[in-house]
Design an enzyme around this catalytic site. Structure first.
Site, short mmCIF file in Angstrom:
data_model
loop_
_atom_site.label_atom_id
_atom_site.label_comp_id
_atom_site.label_asym_id
_atom_site.label_seq_id
_atom_site.Cartn_x
_atom_site.Cartn_y
_atom_site.Cartn_z
N GLY A 1 -12.86 -4.66 1.30
CA GLY A 1 -14.26 -4.31 1.52
C GLY A 1 -14.77 -3.28 0.52
NE ARG B 1 -3.83 -2.06 2.30
CZ ARG B 1 -4.50 -2.56 3.32
NH1 ARG B 1 -4.15 -2.26 4.56
NH2 ARG B 1 -5.53 -3.34 3.13
CE LYS C 1 -19.85 -19.12 8.10
NZ LYS C 1 -20.01 -18.41 9.36
N GLY D 1 -9.60 -9.54 -0.30
CA GLY D 1 -8.95 -10.36 0.72
C GLY D 1 -8.24 -11.61 0.25
P1 AMP Z 1 -14.14 -15.51 2.72
O1 AMP Z 1 -13.47 -14.65 3.75
O2 AMP Z 1 -15.56 -15.79 2.95
O3 AMP Z 1 -13.80 -15.08 1.31
O4 AMP Z 1 -13.48 -16.94 2.93
C1 AMP Z 1 -12.13 -17.20 2.68
C2 AMP Z 1 -11.78 -18.48 3.39
O5 AMP Z 1 -12.61 -19.51 2.92
C3 AMP Z 1 -10.37 -18.93 3.19
O6 AMP Z 1 -9.67 -18.76 4.39
C4 AMP Z 1 -10.51 -20.39 2.81
O7 AMP Z 1 -9.64 -21.22 3.54
C5 AMP Z 1 -11.94 -20.70 3.19
N1 AMP Z 1 -12.48 -21.82 2.43
C6 AMP Z 1 -12.43 -22.03 1.11
N2 AMP Z 1 -13.00 -23.21 0.81
C7 AMP Z 1 -13.41 -23.77 1.95
C8 AMP Z 1 -14.05 -25.00 2.29
N3 AMP Z 1 -14.37 -25.89 1.34
N4 AMP Z 1 -14.33 -25.24 3.58
C9 AMP Z 1 -13.99 -24.34 4.51
N5 AMP Z 1 -13.39 -23.16 4.27
C10 AMP Z 1 -13.10 -22.88 3.00
#
Ligand code: AMP
Length: 418
Positions: free
Chosen positions: A399, A35, A220, A376
């Site tokens: 974000g 950054r 999620k 992220g």
């Molecule tokens: P997010 O912050 O929602 O974009 O989630 C990112 C995180 O999702 C990363 O740290 C990944 O390790 C996790 N992730 C990706 N695939 C899976 C999975 N099949 N089960 C659990 N966590 C996951």
């Protein structure tokens, strides 16, 4: 609207909102200066135009003035990056900051102390008792909003021109990112970081070459829903991977074992499938999973149908056949947006799917596609694979980028455009 390339900075003091919120280790050494490096061209441009520069930023989430979060820790590195001495004001407002700013000569740079040493920067009350009543909360909020006006005026009084170059905080209506704009009716503009980000996102969201493919991953579906819905009107292909896969599979009647699964989001998953059909979006879901018997790199691993995962096992990556399907879609695309890993890429055993996505994006980019990686963890992934310079654009704003893709208005952008 003014732009940094057309504005005459001669003899002007430019107050630049930068994003120097860099990670520091316990010895206060910068562990990633991306950054800071990104801000250099904007600073140099003002200096080259015989202006002086006043830099303001936040660092971390201090609750009050706290030396742990002082921007002093990054001063030396800033001097190295700019290859010149930089003055430091140990308060971002007040008499001494004002004096230091007014004494700046063309070609000089002053770094202000952390904006968030003041609650007024964010305009959120601090130090409220946990059991504060709604009345007390309301009064505290009103008080900080009131004192924020003076804070904004004090910041604005330091300079003749305001430049917003902090894309990472563009989704926040803070004093330095948005509220200050009214003091610079004709003397405000984006810096090069903001200009670059907006151009890249607009390339994708407003003028995409087709086919346009979005790859959404992460853990999620609930946290990605607004983006997915906004993309439905725009994309030709929507690849969904990562933990959210299993909410879809379970909603379709599958057995997902111990996989991450949001049982209260089944309707939402089915809605997404239905809307994609209605809008003619090619929704690509995994049909082969790499499963583990624990959430660990030491887990035993099998390949299996994500509709039929044994109890005690969880889906942690996409299997080789799905990787090929994903790559096939990506490689035929002309515009690509990637947010979120398709597996637990932090563990080498489950990083292959995410690596395959990154490799396919690189190949598509080599064939002329425009690829934007943002938000992220996909940025962390592309950096981990050493491929960041082989895609078209890696966004600096987590974000902020996601909200822009969701179709929301960002206060930091509106503040400049008016
Ligand atoms: P997010 O912050 O929602 O974009 O989630 C990112 C995180 O999702 C990363 O740290 C990944 O390790 C996790 N992730 C990706 N695939 C899976 C999975 N099949 N089960 C659990 N966590 C996951």
């Amino acid at each position: 609207m003014q732009t940094i390339d057309t504005y005459n900075f001669q003899g002007k003091r430019a107050l630049i909102r930068v994003d120097f919120n860099v990670p520091l280790n316990d010895k206060f050494e910068i562990t990633d200066d991306t950054r800071m490096r990104a801000a250099v061209p904007t600073i140099k441009k003002v200096l080259a135009g015989s202006g002086s520069v006043i830099l303001m930023s936040h660092l971390g989430r201090p609750k009050k003035a706290d030396v742990k979060f002082s921007l002093k820790h990054i001063l030396k590195h800033l001097e190295e990056l700019l290859d010149m001495p930089v003055k430091f004001a140990d308060d971002c407002v007040g008499e001494s900051a004002k004096k230091q700013a007014s004494e700046l000569k063309p070609g000089e740079v002053l770094l202000l102390e952390n904006l968030r040493f003041y609650a007024e920067e964010e305009g959120k009350p601090r130090g409220l008792a946990e059991d504060a009543s709604d009345e007390e909360k309301k009064a505290a909020k009103a008080a900080v909003k009131e004192s924020q006006k003076k804070f904004v005026a004090d910041l604005a009084s330091l300079a003749d021109v305001w430049i917003n170059d902090a894309f990472g905080t563009a989704h926040r209506a803070h004093a330095s990112t948005a509220l200050i704009a009214s003091y610079f009716q004709n003397d405000r503009m984006f810096g090069y970081v903001m200009e670059g980000e907006l151009k890249a996102v607009d390339n994708v969201m407003k003028h995409p070459q087709r086919p346009f493919t979005a790859i959404m991953g992460g853990s999620k579906v609930s946290s990605k829903i607004d983006i997915i819905m906004n993309l439905m009107d725009k994309v030709d292909n929507l690849i969904l991977g990562g933990g959210m896969t299993y909410t879809f599979k379970a909603a379709l009647g599958g057995h997902v074992g111990a996989s991450i699964c949001e049982t209260d989001k089944f309707d939402l998953a089915l809605d997404i499938i239905r809307i994609a059909k209605e809008k003619g979006v090619n929704l690509v879901l995994s049909d082969q999973a790499v499963i583990g018997d624990s959430f660990s790199n030491d887990a035993n691993v099998q390949i299996c149908d994500p509709m039929n995962i044994p109890d005690g096992w969880e889906g942690l990556d996409v299997g080789p056949e799905t990787r090929e399907r994903f790559a096939g879609v990506i490689e035929q695309s002309k515009t690509i947006l990637w947010n979120g890993p398709v597996g637990v890429f932090e563990m080498p055993k489950f990083a292959e799917g995410t690596k395959a996505v990154a490799d396919a994006i690189v190949r598509a980019t080599e064939q002329g596609a425009f690829s934007l990686i943002g938000g992220g963890d996909s940025v962390a992934a592309i950096n981990q694979f050493g491929l960041a310079d082989k895609v078209s654009y890696v966004s600096t704003g987590g974000g902020a980028l996601l909200e822009y893709i969701e179709g929301k208005e960002l206060p930091g952008i509106t503040a400049i455009r008016g």
